[in-house]
Design a protein around this motif. Structure first.
Motif, PDB file in Angstrom:
ATOM      1  N   ILE A   8       0.840  -1.201   0.000  1.00  0.00           N
ATOM      2  CA  ILE A   8       0.000   0.000   0.000  1.00  0.00           C
ATOM      3  C   ILE A   8       0.874   1.249   0.000  1.00  0.00           C
ATOM      4  O   ILE A   8       0.621   2.185  -0.761  1.00  0.00           O
ATOM      5  CB  ILE A   8      -0.978  -0.015   1.198  1.00  0.00           C
ATOM      6  N   GLU A   9       1.923   1.258   0.816  1.00  0.00           N
ATOM      7  CA  GLU A   9       2.818   2.415   0.856  1.00  0.00           C
ATOM      8  C   GLU A   9       3.460   2.674  -0.503  1.00  0.00           C
ATOM      9  O   GLU A   9       3.527   3.819  -0.965  1.00  0.00           O
ATOM     10  CB  GLU A   9       3.895   2.212   1.921  1.00  0.00           C
ATOM     11  N   LEU A  10       3.916   1.620  -1.152  1.00  0.00           N
ATOM     12  CA  LEU A  10       4.526   1.778  -2.469  1.00  0.00           C
ATOM     13  C   LEU A  10       3.494   2.226  -3.508  1.00  0.00           C
ATOM     14  O   LEU A  10       3.780   3.078  -4.354  1.00  0.00           O
ATOM     15  CB  LEU A  10       5.211   0.482  -2.903  1.00  0.00           C
ATOM     16  N   CYS A  11       2.297   1.668  -3.425  1.00  0.00           N
ATOM     17  CA  CYS A  11       1.229   2.080  -4.343  1.00  0.00           C
ATOM     18  C   CYS A  11       0.848   3.542  -4.118  1.00  0.00           C
ATOM     19  O   CYS A  11       0.587   4.269  -5.085  1.00  0.00           O
ATOM     20  CB  CYS A  11      -0.002   1.194  -4.180  1.00  0.00           C
ATOM     21  N   GLU A  12       0.818   3.962  -2.866  1.00  0.00           N
ATOM     22  CA  GLU A  12       0.495   5.364  -2.577  1.00  0.00           C
ATOM     23  C   GLU A  12       1.486   6.296  -3.260  1.00  0.00           C
ATOM     24  O   GLU A  12       1.099   7.312  -3.841  1.00  0.00           O
ATOM     25  CB  GLU A  12       0.487   5.607  -1.065  1.00  0.00           C
ATOM     26  N   GLY A  69       0.768  -1.114 -10.171  1.00  0.00           N
ATOM     27  CA  GLY A  69      -0.395  -1.800 -10.728  1.00  0.00           C
ATOM     28  C   GLY A  69      -0.452  -3.262 -10.325  1.00  0.00           C
ATOM     29  O   GLY A  69      -1.518  -3.770  -9.936  1.00  0.00           O
ATOM     30  N   GLN A  70       0.686  -3.939 -10.373  1.00  0.00           N
ATOM     31  CA  GLN A  70       0.730  -5.350  -9.978  1.00  0.00           C
ATOM     32  C   GLN A  70       0.406  -5.509  -8.498  1.00  0.00           C
ATOM     33  O   GLN A  70      -0.337  -6.417  -8.103  1.00  0.00           O
ATOM     34  CB  GLN A  70       2.103  -5.942 -10.276  1.00  0.00           C
ATOM     35  N   MET A  71       0.959  -4.639  -7.679  1.00  0.00           N
ATOM     36  CA  MET A  71       0.690  -4.725  -6.242  1.00  0.00           C
ATOM     37  C   MET A  71      -0.764  -4.393  -5.937  1.00  0.00           C
ATOM     38  O   MET A  71      -1.385  -5.017  -5.077  1.00  0.00           O
ATOM     39  CB  MET A  71       1.645  -3.820  -5.463  1.00  0.00           C
ATOM     40  N   TYR A  72      -1.317  -3.433  -6.656  1.00  0.00           N
ATOM     41  CA  TYR A  72      -2.723  -3.064  -6.453  1.00  0.00           C
ATOM     42  C   TYR A  72      -3.636  -4.258  -6.746  1.00  0.00           C
ATOM     43  O   TYR A  72      -4.578  -4.529  -5.990  1.00  0.00           O
ATOM     44  CB  TYR A  72      -3.104  -1.859  -7.316  1.00  0.00           C
ATOM     45  N   LEU A  73      -3.368  -4.967  -7.820  1.00  0.00           N
ATOM     46  CA  LEU A  73      -4.169  -6.154  -8.148  1.00  0.00           C
ATOM     47  C   LEU A  73      -4.079  -7.207  -7.050  1.00  0.00           C
ATOM     48  O   LEU A  73      -5.076  -7.838  -6.687  1.00  0.00           O
ATOM     49  CB  LEU A  73      -3.735  -6.748  -9.489  1.00  0.00           C
ATOM     50  N   THR A  74      -2.884  -7.395  -6.517  1.00  0.00           N
ATOM     51  CA  THR A  74      -2.695  -8.343  -5.415  1.00  0.00           C
ATOM     52  C   THR A  74      -3.482  -7.902  -4.188  1.00  0.00           C
ATOM     53  O   THR A  74      -4.125  -8.720  -3.517  1.00  0.00           O
ATOM     54  CB  THR A  74      -1.193  -8.473  -5.075  1.00  0.00           C
ATOM     55  N   LEU A  75      -3.455  -6.611  -3.908  1.00  0.00           N
ATOM     56  CA  LEU A  75      -4.205  -6.076  -2.772  1.00  0.00           C
ATOM     57  C   LEU A  75      -5.715  -6.251  -2.970  1.00  0.00           C
ATOM     58  O   LEU A  75      -6.434  -6.591  -2.026  1.00  0.00           O
ATOM     59  CB  LEU A  75      -3.864  -4.607  -2.557  1.00  0.00           C
ATOM     60  N   GLU A  76      -6.181  -6.033  -4.197  1.00  0.00           N
ATOM     61  CA  GLU A  76      -7.607  -6.233  -4.497  1.00  0.00           C
ATOM     62  C   GLU A  76      -8.014  -7.679  -4.226  1.00  0.00           C
ATOM     63  O   GLU A  76      -9.060  -7.934  -3.632  1.00  0.00           O
ATOM     64  CB  GLU A  76      -7.902  -5.896  -5.962  1.00  0.00           C
ATOM     65  N   GLN A  77      -7.182  -8.604  -4.684  1.00  0.00           N
ATOM     66  CA  GLN A  77      -7.466 -10.027  -4.475  1.00  0.00           C
ATOM     67  C   GLN A  77      -7.468 -10.370  -2.989  1.00  0.00           C
ATOM     68  O   GLN A  77      -8.326 -11.119  -2.515  1.00  0.00           O
ATOM     69  CB  GLN A  77      -6.454 -10.894  -5.225  1.00  0.00           C
ATOM     70  N   ALA A  78      -6.520  -9.814  -2.263  1.00  0.00           N
ATOM     71  CA  ALA A  78      -6.456 -10.068  -0.814  1.00  0.00           C
ATOM     72  C   ALA A  78      -7.679  -9.484  -0.115  1.00  0.00           C
ATOM     73  O   ALA A  78      -8.218 -10.102   0.805  1.00  0.00           O
ATOM     74  CB  ALA A  78      -5.168  -9.472  -0.239  1.00  0.00           C
ATOM     75  N   ALA A  79      -8.123  -8.318  -0.549  1.00  0.00           N
ATOM     76  CA  ALA A  79      -9.318  -7.703   0.044  1.00  0.00           C
ATOM     77  C   ALA A  79     -10.548  -8.557  -0.239  1.00  0.00           C
ATOM     78  O   ALA A  79     -11.375  -8.780   0.655  1.00  0.00           O
ATOM     79  CB  ALA A  79      -9.506  -6.287  -0.499  1.00  0.00           C
ATOM     80  N   GLU A  80     -10.671  -9.043  -1.466  1.00  0.00           N
ATOM     81  CA  GLU A  80     -11.803  -9.898  -1.830  1.00  0.00           C
ATOM     82  C   GLU A  80     -11.793 -11.206  -1.036  1.00  0.00           C
ATOM     83  O   GLU A  80     -12.847 -11.740  -0.703  1.00  0.00           O
ATOM     84  CB  GLU A  80     -11.805 -10.183  -3.323  1.00  0.00           C
ATOM     85  N   ALA A  81     -10.607 -11.712  -0.740  1.00  0.00           N
ATOM     86  CA  ALA A  81     -10.473 -12.960   0.016  1.00  0.00           C
ATOM     87  C   ALA A  81     -10.500 -12.710   1.525  1.00  0.00           C
ATOM     88  O   ALA A  81     -10.307 -13.636   2.303  1.00  0.00           O
ATOM     89  CB  ALA A  81      -9.180 -13.671  -0.376  1.00  0.00           C
ATOM     90  N   ASP A  82     -10.723 -11.462   1.918  1.00  0.00           N
ATOM     91  CA  ASP A  82     -10.788 -11.059   3.323  1.00  0.00           C
ATOM     92  C   ASP A  82      -9.499 -11.391   4.083  1.00  0.00           C
ATOM     93  O   ASP A  82      -9.531 -11.833   5.235  1.00  0.00           O
ATOM     94  CB  ASP A  82     -12.007 -11.684   4.011  1.00  0.00           C
TER      95      ASP A  82
END
Length: 143
Positions: free
Chosen positions: A51-55, A98-111
Motif C-alpha cells: 500500500i505504501e509503495l502504491c500510494e 499496478g501489480q501490487m494493487y491487483l494483489t491487494l484487491e485479491q487479498a481484500a476480496e479474500a478477506d
C-alpha cells in the motif's frame, strides 16, 4: 506566449518525474513482487508495504496526469503524455504499483486484510479511482 507555457508545463512534468523516482523503493518493490510471483504467503506487513509503495506510485501518476491536463493545447498535452510514457523509471513505478494493487484487491476480496490495512486500502482505492477519472479526462481532451 504559448511556447513559454508549454515549456513551463514540460519543466513541471520533468520535475515531477525526477521527484517520483527518488521516493520509490524499487528494490523493496521487486522483493514484494517476487513473493507475489512465487506465490509465497503474504503477511499483513507485506500488504501494508505494498500500500505504501502504491500510494507513492499513484501519487506520482496523479501529479503527472494533472500536470498534463493543465496544458491547454491538446497537441502539447499529447507531447507531454509521450514524455511520461517514454520515462522508463516512471513506467516501472506504474507497473509495479499496478501489480501490487491487483494483489491487494485479491487479498481484500479474500478477506485477508486486517482492519487497519483494509482502511488504508480503501483510501488507496480512492486514489486509483482518481487516476481512472484523470485518464478519461485526458483521453477526452486529446481526442
Amino acid at each position: 506566449m504559448k511556447k513559454i507555457k508549454y515549456i513551463f508545463s514540460i519543466a513541471i512534468i520533468t520535475l515531477i518525474l525526477t521527484s517520483c523516482g527518488s521516493k520509490y523503493d524499487f528494490e523493496h518493490a521487486e522483493k514484494l513482487l517476487e513473493k507475489i510471483e512465487e506465490e509465497d504467503k503474504l503477511t499483513n506487513n507485506d500488504y501494508l508495504e505494498m500500500i505504501e509503495l502504491c500510494e507513492i506510485g499513484f501519487s506520482c501518476a496523479i501529479d503527472e496526469y494533472e500536470a498534463a491536463l493543465d496544458i491547454k493545447n491538446k497537441y502539447d498535452c499529447r507531447d507531454a503524455l509521450k514524455e511520461i510514457s517514454n520515462d522508463d523509471e516512471l513506467n516501472f513505478i506504474f507497473g509495479y504499483s499496478g501489480q501490487m494493487y491487483l494483489t491487494l484487491e485479491q487479498a481484500a476480496e479474500a478477506d485477508e486484510l486486517k482492519s487497519d490495512t483494509k482502511k488504508r486500502f480503501r483510501e488507496l482505492k480512492k486514489q486509483h479511482e482518481k487516476i481512472i477519472k484523470l485518464v478519461e479526462k485526458i483521453e477526452k481532451k486529446i481526442s
